[in-house]
Design a protein around this motif. Structure first.
Motif: not given
Length: 129
Positions: A7-13, A107-129
């Motif tokens: 949801c964070i990544a999609m909102g950022g997108l 500003a919308f583009m920068i904030a969106g890009a940051v949210l996409v990255v945060v969402g991706m990092v969270l997804a990778v961190a939460l789907s770990g072993p």
């Protein structure tokens, strides 16, 4: 938790796309559109935006709601005249010259890009072993 990251990544997108669209639209209208002088009329009842009335290059008189809200720091004065760039194919697409806000779109583009990255990092961190 993966759902939250998605949801964070999609909102950022969405924010990223909205900012990019705003910048592209403003650039397109400023470079490829016609310019006219528009009369600023008071807003219609129930609307917060003043009306802009101008004549197109082919002689049509067009009246559109201003893309600049009346609540802006420097509102458009009713009875005044402003320069507008309008799309020749659809004169309702206008930009008030000098009132563009590319900083907000960036500003919308920068904030969106940051949210996409945060969402991706969270997804990778939460789907770990």
């Amino acid at each position: 938790m993966i759902l939250l990251a998605a949801c964070i990544a999609m909102g950022g997108l969405v924010a990223l796309i909205a900012g990019a669209y705003g910048l592209q639209r403003t650039r397109r209208l400023r470079t490829a559109a016609n310019v006219a002088e528009a009369l600023v009329k008071p807003p219609q009842q129930g609307s917060a935006r003043p009306l802009l009335q101008f004549e197109t290059g082919d002689g049509r008189v067009v009246e559109v709601a201003s893309p600049v809200p009346a609540s802006r720091r420097r509102p458009l004065p009713p009875g005044g005249v402003v320069s507008v760039a309008y799309d020749v194919d659809d004169p309702r697409e206008t930009v008030v010259l000098g009132a563009e806000r590319p900083g907000v779109d960036r500003a919308f583009m920068i904030a969106g890009a940051v949210l996409v990255v945060v969402g991706m990092v969270l997804a990778v961190a939460l789907s770990g072993p």
